[in-house]
Design a protein around this motif. Structure first.
Motif, PDB file in Angstrom:
ATOM      1  N   GLU A  20      -6.932  -3.956  -4.345  1.00  0.00           N
ATOM      2  CA  GLU A  20      -7.885  -4.706  -3.529  1.00  0.00           C
ATOM      3  C   GLU A  20      -7.306  -6.082  -3.218  1.00  0.00           C
ATOM      4  OE1 GLU A  20     -12.012  -6.686  -4.563  1.00  0.00           O
ATOM      5  OE2 GLU A  20     -12.303  -4.521  -4.189  1.00  0.00           O
ATOM      6  N   ASP A  21      -6.869  -6.240  -1.977  1.00  0.00           N
ATOM      7  CA  ASP A  21      -6.339  -7.525  -1.532  1.00  0.00           C
ATOM      8  C   ASP A  21      -7.467  -8.561  -1.564  1.00  0.00           C
ATOM      9  OD1 ASP A  21      -5.513  -9.741   0.096  1.00  0.00           O
ATOM     10  OD2 ASP A  21      -4.015  -8.456   1.035  1.00  0.00           O
ATOM     11  N   PRO A  22      -7.255  -9.696  -2.217  1.00  0.00           N
ATOM     12  CA  PRO A  22      -8.308 -10.712  -2.311  1.00  0.00           C
ATOM     13  C   PRO A  22      -8.811 -11.199  -0.949  1.00  0.00           C
ATOM     14  CG  PRO A  22      -6.536 -11.198  -3.849  1.00  0.00           C
ATOM     15  CD  PRO A  22      -6.055 -10.076  -2.971  1.00  0.00           C
ATOM     16  N   GLN A  23      -7.973 -11.126   0.069  1.00  0.00           N
ATOM     17  CA  GLN A  23      -8.370 -11.623   1.388  1.00  0.00           C
ATOM     18  C   GLN A  23      -9.101 -10.574   2.209  1.00  0.00           C
ATOM     19  OE1 GLN A  23      -4.852 -13.224   3.263  1.00  0.00           O
ATOM     20  NE2 GLN A  23      -4.972 -15.137   2.109  1.00  0.00           N
ATOM     21  N   THR A  24      -8.642  -9.328   2.156  1.00  0.00           N
ATOM     22  CA  THR A  24      -9.255  -8.275   2.982  1.00  0.00           C
ATOM     23  C   THR A  24     -10.194  -7.375   2.204  1.00  0.00           C
ATOM     24  OG1 THR A  24      -7.446  -6.705   2.576  1.00  0.00           O
ATOM     25  CG2 THR A  24      -7.174  -8.257   4.404  1.00  0.00           C
ATOM     26  N   LEU A  25     -10.117  -7.418   0.886  1.00  0.00           N
ATOM     27  CA  LEU A  25     -10.910  -6.559  -0.003  1.00  0.00           C
ATOM     28  C   LEU A  25     -10.586  -5.077   0.202  1.00  0.00           C
ATOM     29  CD1 LEU A  25     -14.388  -8.364   0.126  1.00  0.00           C
ATOM     30  CD2 LEU A  25     -12.467  -8.739  -1.436  1.00  0.00           C
ATOM     31  N   GLN A  26      -9.387  -4.815   0.719  1.00  0.00           N
ATOM     32  CA  GLN A  26      -8.921  -3.445   0.917  1.00  0.00           C
ATOM     33  C   GLN A  26      -7.591  -3.268   0.190  1.00  0.00           C
ATOM     34  OE1 GLN A  26      -8.756  -3.013   5.184  1.00  0.00           O
ATOM     35  NE2 GLN A  26     -10.928  -2.516   5.347  1.00  0.00           N
ATOM     36  N   GLU A  27      -7.225  -2.001  -0.053  1.00  0.00           N
ATOM     37  CA  GLU A  27      -5.944  -1.766  -0.698  1.00  0.00           C
ATOM     38  C   GLU A  27      -4.816  -2.202   0.230  1.00  0.00           C
ATOM     39  OE1 GLU A  27      -5.369   2.364  -1.586  1.00  0.00           O
ATOM     40  OE2 GLU A  27      -5.043   2.919   0.509  1.00  0.00           O
ATOM     41  N   ALA A  28      -3.696  -2.558  -0.361  1.00  0.00           N
ATOM     42  CA  ALA A  28      -2.581  -3.065   0.450  1.00  0.00           C
ATOM     43  C   ALA A  28      -1.255  -2.694  -0.190  1.00  0.00           C
ATOM     44  CB  ALA A  28      -2.684  -4.584   0.601  1.00  0.00           C
ATOM     45  N   PHE A  29      -0.250  -2.554   0.661  1.00  0.00           N
ATOM     46  CA  PHE A  29       1.128  -2.354   0.200  1.00  0.00           C
ATOM     47  C   PHE A  29       1.901  -3.590   0.639  1.00  0.00           C
ATOM     48  CE2 PHE A  29      -0.658   1.870   0.474  1.00  0.00           C
ATOM     49  CZ  PHE A  29      -0.247   2.441  -0.723  1.00  0.00           C
ATOM     50  N   VAL A  30       2.331  -4.343  -0.333  1.00  0.00           N
ATOM     51  CA  VAL A  30       2.876  -5.681  -0.096  1.00  0.00           C
ATOM     52  C   VAL A  30       4.249  -5.630   0.558  1.00  0.00           C
ATOM     53  CG1 VAL A  30       3.627  -7.797  -1.257  1.00  0.00           C
ATOM     54  CG2 VAL A  30       1.588  -6.590  -2.047  1.00  0.00           C
ATOM     55  N   ALA A  31       4.456  -6.542   1.499  1.00  0.00           N
ATOM     56  CA  ALA A  31       5.773  -6.772   2.120  1.00  0.00           C
ATOM     57  C   ALA A  31       6.343  -5.544   2.820  1.00  0.00           C
ATOM     58  CB  ALA A  31       6.771  -7.293   1.094  1.00  0.00           C
ATOM     59  N   THR A  32       5.493  -4.752   3.436  1.00  0.00           N
ATOM     60  CA  THR A  32       5.981  -3.649   4.271  1.00  0.00           C
ATOM     61  C   THR A  32       5.554  -3.917   5.707  1.00  0.00           C
ATOM     62  OG1 THR A  32       4.001  -2.277   3.927  1.00  0.00           O
ATOM     63  CG2 THR A  32       5.830  -1.990   2.383  1.00  0.00           C
TER      64      THR A  32
END
Length: 370
Positions: free
Chosen positions: A230-242
């Motif tokens: 859960e990305d703190p900004q979007t509140l959705q799952e995220a894959f970093v730096a892609t």
């Protein structure tokens, strides 16, 4: 490890760089080259490097699906097995990429390896491929890609991966994934080692196994280390730096475009070194390190105007074809193949067909001129 995307980004980029560095060095040493694999097979009937490529695919299939079953990654969250089956893009893009890599003296990964070895022709191919790839992503060629080629598509409920498609015959998807990954991955490895000549040459094993494991490592870096529930900004799952916002392994067409963009917009603080950019740099420097250590570094330039034109056309076709088909001989041919996506398998076949057809045309032209 932190769940803060900004803090995770350097780990993802560093992991991609390290894996790509190893690949670059090993590819240089073992002469891992997908275009060369097709050339050896078509022109000389020699299957050593083709078996090396297939070995890499087999290792990647087994490793990626093992990570999936262990719960470390979720292959369905990559771009390859999605439900949007753009069959015409896979065929046209793959075929044109195969033509381009033959004219350009190697695919995207080989271009980076050759740059590390001192090949100035490959520097030009890199630039042309990257520019045309960007034009196909977001520029003038992108309109044709989206409005024409991608209109020929089928939505496959649940995804286009083989386990999902076979599960419609009965049985659950996980069972089919286990069976198909073991059958295809194990079968490709068995085929590679069925050749006595292949078994006798350790470089074939080294190139195939390391390349396959690098792809597996890439899935782990982006899909596990770089995963944020859960990305703190979007509140959705995220894959970093892609660049895709999805889990990524190695591919070498779009990353060339993003690498050029990053260099041109260096002072833009919103731009970061992504997984793809780091992997492109890693391959070049890994190849360079091996070339210097083995004293094989050699400057090489264009032979004449025709040689220049051929490589320019090759780079352009790779840029357009690689983006259209969602990947190259590594991106679709190994990374995508490891997800058991039908589109990746079709693209792999189209690339081989395009390369083989170009080689036949080159041979016929040489005979006429001779």
């Amino acid at each position: 490890m932190s769940d803060n995307p900004a803090q995770l980004a350097p780990y993802v980029a560093l992991g991609a760089f390290a894996l790509a560095f190893v690949f670059g060095a090993v590819a240089n040493k073992t002469e891992f080259c997908t275009m060369g694999a097709v050339s050896d097979w078509v022109n000389m009937g020699h299957t050593g490097r083709m078996r090396m490529w297939l070995l890499a695919i087999g290792v990647a299939i087994l490793g990626a699906n093992a990570l999936h079953f262990a719960g470390a990654i979720d292959l369905s969250k990559s771009i390859y097995p999605g439900p949007n089956f753009t069959w015409l893009s896979y065929i046209v893009g793959g075929f044109l990429f195969g033509v381009g890599m033959t004219l350009g003296s190697g695919c995207g990964s080989k271009t980076l390896v050759r740059i590390g070895g001192g090949n100035l022709k490959s520097v030009v191919v890199f630039i042309v491929t990257g520019i045309v790839a960007y034009m196909t992503l977001r520029g003038i060629f992108g309109a044709f890609r989206v409005n024409v080629l991608e209109q020929a598509s089928v939505t496959l409920q649940g995804g286009q991966d083989l386990p999902n498609l076979f599960s419609r015959l009965g049985g659950d998807k996980r069972t089919w994934m286990l069976a198909l990954s073991a059958l295809l991955g194990g079968g490709l490895i068995a085929y590679a080692y069925a050749s006595k000549d292949f078994r006798a040459n350790f470089d074939y094993t080294l190139g195939g196994v390391v390349t396959g494991l690098v792809v597996v490592g890439g899935w782990y870096v982006s899909g596990h280390i770089g995963y944020v529930a859960e990305d703190p900004q979007t509140l959705q799952e995220a894959f970093v730096a892609t660049n895709t916002g999805r889990m990524e392994a190695f591919s070498f067409v779009a990353p060339l475009a993003f690498a050029l963009e990053y260099l041109m917009l260096w002072t833009d603080k919103s731009k970061i070194i992504t997984y793809g950019i780091a992997s492109a740099a890693g391959v070049i420097l890994g190849s360079l390190a091996y070339a210097l250590a083995s004293r094989k570094f050699r400057w090489e330039g264009f032979r004449d105007a025709e040689d220049t034109a051929t490589h320019l056309v090759g780079g352009a076709l790779m840029g357009f074809g690689g983006i259209t088909a969602l990947g190259c001989t590594i991106g679709q041919g190994i990374s995508g193949f490891s997800t058991l996506a039908l589109g990746s398998i079709i693209t792999f076949c189209a690339i081989v067909a395009g390369s083989a057809a170009t080689m036949k045309w080159q041979y016929a032209r040489m005979m006429r001129e001779g």
